[in-house]
Design a protein around this motif. Structure first.
Motif, PDB file in Angstrom:
ATOM      1  N   ASP A  92      37.789 -34.408 -11.327  1.00 37.59           N
ATOM      2  CA  ASP A  92      38.354 -34.058 -12.634  1.00 37.59           C
ATOM      3  C   ASP A  92      39.877 -34.143 -12.526  1.00 37.59           C
ATOM      4  OD1 ASP A  92      39.528 -32.558 -14.771  1.00 37.59           O
ATOM      5  OD2 ASP A  92      37.640 -31.498 -15.068  1.00 37.59           O
ATOM      6  N   GLU A  93      40.492 -35.084 -13.263  1.00 34.91           N
ATOM      7  CA  GLU A  93      41.924 -35.316 -13.105  1.00 34.91           C
ATOM      8  C   GLU A  93      42.748 -34.079 -13.418  1.00 34.91           C
ATOM      9  OE1 GLU A  93      45.388 -38.597 -13.877  1.00 34.91           O
ATOM     10  OE2 GLU A  93      43.583 -38.710 -15.131  1.00 34.91           O
ATOM     11  N   SER A  94      42.368 -33.328 -14.436  1.00 33.77           N
ATOM     12  CA  SER A  94      43.155 -32.142 -14.778  1.00 33.77           C
ATOM     13  C   SER A  94      43.136 -31.123 -13.648  1.00 33.77           C
ATOM     14  CB  SER A  94      42.630 -31.516 -16.073  1.00 33.77           C
ATOM     15  OG  SER A  94      41.299 -31.048 -15.918  1.00 33.77           O
ATOM     16  N   VAL A 134      42.685 -31.871 -10.385  1.00 31.32           N
ATOM     17  CA  VAL A 134      43.481 -32.437  -9.288  1.00 31.32           C
ATOM     18  C   VAL A 134      44.966 -32.196  -9.539  1.00 31.32           C
ATOM     19  CG1 VAL A 134      44.130 -34.548  -8.071  1.00 31.32           C
ATOM     20  CG2 VAL A 134      41.755 -34.192  -8.765  1.00 31.32           C
ATOM     21  N   GLU A 135      45.405 -32.486 -10.757  1.00 29.10           N
ATOM     22  CA  GLU A 135      46.809 -32.286 -11.104  1.00 29.10           C
ATOM     23  C   GLU A 135      47.214 -30.829 -10.915  1.00 29.10           C
ATOM     24  OE1 GLU A 135      49.882 -33.563 -14.685  1.00 29.10           O
ATOM     25  OE2 GLU A 135      47.729 -33.405 -15.118  1.00 29.10           O
ATOM     26  N   ALA A 136      46.330 -29.917 -11.320  1.00 28.38           N
ATOM     27  CA  ALA A 136      46.622 -28.487 -11.201  1.00 28.38           C
ATOM     28  C   ALA A 136      46.709 -28.061  -9.738  1.00 28.38           C
ATOM     29  CB  ALA A 136      45.558 -27.681 -11.933  1.00 28.38           C
ATOM     30  N   VAL A 137      45.800 -28.564  -8.899  1.00 26.60           N
ATOM     31  CA  VAL A 137      45.826 -28.213  -7.479  1.00 26.60           C
ATOM     32  C   VAL A 137      47.126 -28.684  -6.835  1.00 26.60           C
ATOM     33  CG1 VAL A 137      44.820 -28.767  -5.220  1.00 26.60           C
ATOM     34  CG2 VAL A 137      43.333 -28.070  -7.112  1.00 26.60           C
ATOM     35  N   VAL A 138      47.505 -29.934  -7.094  1.00 28.88           N
ATOM     36  CA  VAL A 138      48.731 -30.472  -6.503  1.00 28.88           C
ATOM     37  C   VAL A 138      49.942 -29.673  -6.974  1.00 28.88           C
ATOM     38  CG1 VAL A 138      50.259 -32.479  -6.353  1.00 28.88           C
ATOM     39  CG2 VAL A 138      47.775 -32.776  -6.171  1.00 28.88           C
ATOM     40  N   PHE A 175      30.693 -43.189  -6.302  1.00 27.28           N
ATOM     41  CA  PHE A 175      32.028 -43.678  -6.652  1.00 27.28           C
ATOM     42  C   PHE A 175      32.949 -42.544  -7.076  1.00 27.28           C
ATOM     43  CE2 PHE A 175      30.317 -47.808  -6.132  1.00 27.28           C
ATOM     44  CZ  PHE A 175      31.395 -48.666  -6.007  1.00 27.28           C
ATOM     45  N   ASP A 176      32.392 -41.524  -7.704  1.00 29.41           N
ATOM     46  CA  ASP A 176      33.209 -40.370  -8.089  1.00 29.41           C
ATOM     47  C   ASP A 176      33.711 -39.613  -6.863  1.00 29.41           C
ATOM     48  OD1 ASP A 176      33.063 -40.855 -10.781  1.00 29.41           O
ATOM     49  OD2 ASP A 176      31.591 -39.290 -11.215  1.00 29.41           O
ATOM     50  N   VAL A 177      32.792 -39.273  -5.963  1.00 34.79           N
ATOM     51  CA  VAL A 177      33.152 -38.423  -4.832  1.00 34.79           C
ATOM     52  C   VAL A 177      33.909 -39.204  -3.756  1.00 34.79           C
ATOM     53  CG1 VAL A 177      32.267 -36.924  -3.007  1.00 34.79           C
ATOM     54  CG2 VAL A 177      31.222 -36.873  -5.277  1.00 34.79           C
ATOM     55  N   ASN A 178      33.515 -40.437  -3.499  1.00 35.52           N
ATOM     56  CA  ASN A 178      34.134 -41.196  -2.413  1.00 35.52           C
ATOM     57  C   ASN A 178      35.432 -41.891  -2.817  1.00 35.52           C
ATOM     58  OD1 ASN A 178      32.038 -40.463  -0.748  1.00 35.52           O
ATOM     59  ND2 ASN A 178      30.891 -42.354  -1.047  1.00 35.52           N
ATOM     60  N   LEU A 179      35.471 -42.453  -4.011  1.00 40.12           N
ATOM     61  CA  LEU A 179      36.619 -43.274  -4.413  1.00 40.12           C
ATOM     62  C   LEU A 179      37.517 -42.604  -5.452  1.00 40.12           C
ATOM     63  CD1 LEU A 179      38.174 -45.908  -4.224  1.00 40.12           C
ATOM     64  CD2 LEU A 179      36.525 -46.946  -5.800  1.00 40.12           C
ATOM     65  N   LYS A 180      36.912 -42.032  -6.471  1.00 40.37           N
ATOM     66  CA  LYS A 180      37.718 -41.427  -7.530  1.00 40.37           C
ATOM     67  C   LYS A 180      38.555 -40.265  -7.002  1.00 40.37           C
ATOM     68  CE  LYS A 180      37.317 -39.599 -12.260  1.00 40.37           C
ATOM     69  NZ  LYS A 180      36.359 -39.188 -13.325  1.00 40.37           N
ATOM     70  N   THR A 181      37.998 -39.462  -6.113  1.00 38.18           N
ATOM     71  CA  THR A 181      38.759 -38.337  -5.574  1.00 38.18           C
ATOM     72  C   THR A 181      39.990 -38.824  -4.810  1.00 38.18           C
ATOM     73  OG1 THR A 181      37.411 -38.255  -3.556  1.00 38.18           O
ATOM     74  CG2 THR A 181      36.739 -36.840  -5.397  1.00 38.18           C
ATOM     75  N   ALA A 182      39.829 -39.902  -4.027  1.00 38.32           N
ATOM     76  CA  ALA A 182      40.960 -40.449  -3.272  1.00 38.32           C
ATOM     77  C   ALA A 182      42.005 -41.019  -4.220  1.00 38.32           C
ATOM     78  CB  ALA A 182      40.476 -41.519  -2.299  1.00 38.32           C
ATOM     79  N   PHE A 183      41.542 -41.692  -5.267  1.00 38.68           N
ATOM     80  CA  PHE A 183      42.457 -42.240  -6.270  1.00 38.68           C
ATOM     81  C   PHE A 183      43.253 -41.133  -6.954  1.00 38.68           C
ATOM     82  CE2 PHE A 183      42.736 -42.881 -10.932  1.00 38.68           C
ATOM     83  CZ  PHE A 183      43.782 -43.796 -10.954  1.00 38.68           C
ATOM     84  N   LEU A 184      42.567 -40.099  -7.435  1.00 37.75           N
ATOM     85  CA  LEU A 184      43.242 -39.045  -8.189  1.00 37.75           C
ATOM     86  C   LEU A 184      44.179 -38.225  -7.306  1.00 37.75           C
ATOM     87  CD1 LEU A 184      40.365 -37.755 -10.508  1.00 37.75           C
ATOM     88  CD2 LEU A 184      42.370 -39.113 -11.164  1.00 37.75           C
ATOM     89  N   ALA A 185      43.730 -37.870  -6.107  1.00 39.57           N
ATOM     90  CA  ALA A 185      44.594 -37.092  -5.218  1.00 39.57           C
ATOM     91  C   ALA A 185      45.840 -37.888  -4.842  1.00 39.57           C
ATOM     92  CB  ALA A 185      43.822 -36.673  -3.968  1.00 39.57           C
TER      93      ALA A 185
END
Length: 235
Positions: free
Chosen positions: A65-67, A69-73, A111-121
């Motif tokens: 979830d991009e929102s 990820v942004e909040a964690v960072v 794709f969500d857990v393996n790739l999307k998480t790396a992309f968003l982080a």
């Protein structure tokens, strides 16, 4: 030969921190003196979590979830002033079916857990990593190098991590280094449960992979970016 790294004064953000490899990465960075910010959808108190909460600052979040990820960072930067290293460890495996029998939900999960998480982080950490000439290390897989029977979407998602790594290295040359590790079978409780009859002695210890990840984020790898490093052990 004993090798040590000094991450004193540096901040490392580790995703997928509650799992076997994520918790090993947290321990490696902490042992090297880093302030470790661990994030996962699974909290340390969960019965399946392997993370020692005493060695990290934990930030719960769904990294698909991009929102969030942004909040964690943002919270990490607010708490610690910046980020020096990002370890994209969040990942999962599912397989056993050929493509025509694989449901879309399984494809999306991988794709969500393996790739999307790396992309968003990576996307949200990059501005802060640039400020400190930082580094990214992500987890691809040996099986991403070729097609195979029964776990095509997994292999494709991990190939995506490898290509994302190369892209990050190209786009941030001279500012942020980006590398990946490619494990074979990792010696985890979950893998042992799934494959009880396999030769576990040939599998790779998460702690050994974590040491390579630490190296790739260290000054010793200052001229290395865009690499996909085999961490196969004896498998």
């Amino acid at each position: 030969m004993s090798v040590s790294f000094d991450f004193d004064g540096r901040v490392a953000l580790v995703t997928g921190a509650s799992g076997a490899l994520g918790s090993a990465a947290c321990e490696a960075f902490a042992d090297a003196g880093a302030t470790v910010c661990a994030t996962d959808v699974v909290e340390p108190g969960d019965e399946d979590a392997l993370l020692d909460p005493e060695t990290v600052d934990f930030y719960q979040g769904d990294l698909t979830d991009e929102s969030e990820v942004e909040a964690v960072v943002e919270r990490v930067v607010d708490d610690h002033g910046g980020v020096d290293a990002l370890a994209n460890v969040a990942g999962t495996w599912k397989g056993g079916s050929p493509v025509e029998k694989t449901d879309v939900a399984t494809f999306d999960l991988l794709f969500d857990v393996n790739l999307k998480t790396a992309f968003l982080a990576s996307k949200h950490a990059l501005p802060h990593l640039r400020e400190r000439s930082g580094a990214i290390v992500s987890v691809s897989a040996r099986s991403s190098l070729r097609g195979g029977e029964g776990d095509g979407p997994y292999r494709a998602s991990k190939a995506g991590v490898r290509l994302l790594t190369e892209t990050l290295a190209e786009e941030n040359e001279g500012e942020v280094r980006a590398n990946a590790v490619m494990p074979s079978v990792i010696d985890t409780p979950a893998n042992r449960e799934m494959m009880p009859d396999a030769d576990h002695e040939t599998w790779v210890d998460p702690a050994d992979i974590a040491e390579v990840m630490l190296f790739l984020c260290s000054d010793a790898a200052s001229v290395t970016s865009g690499a996909a490093v085999p961490v196969y052990g004896e498998a």
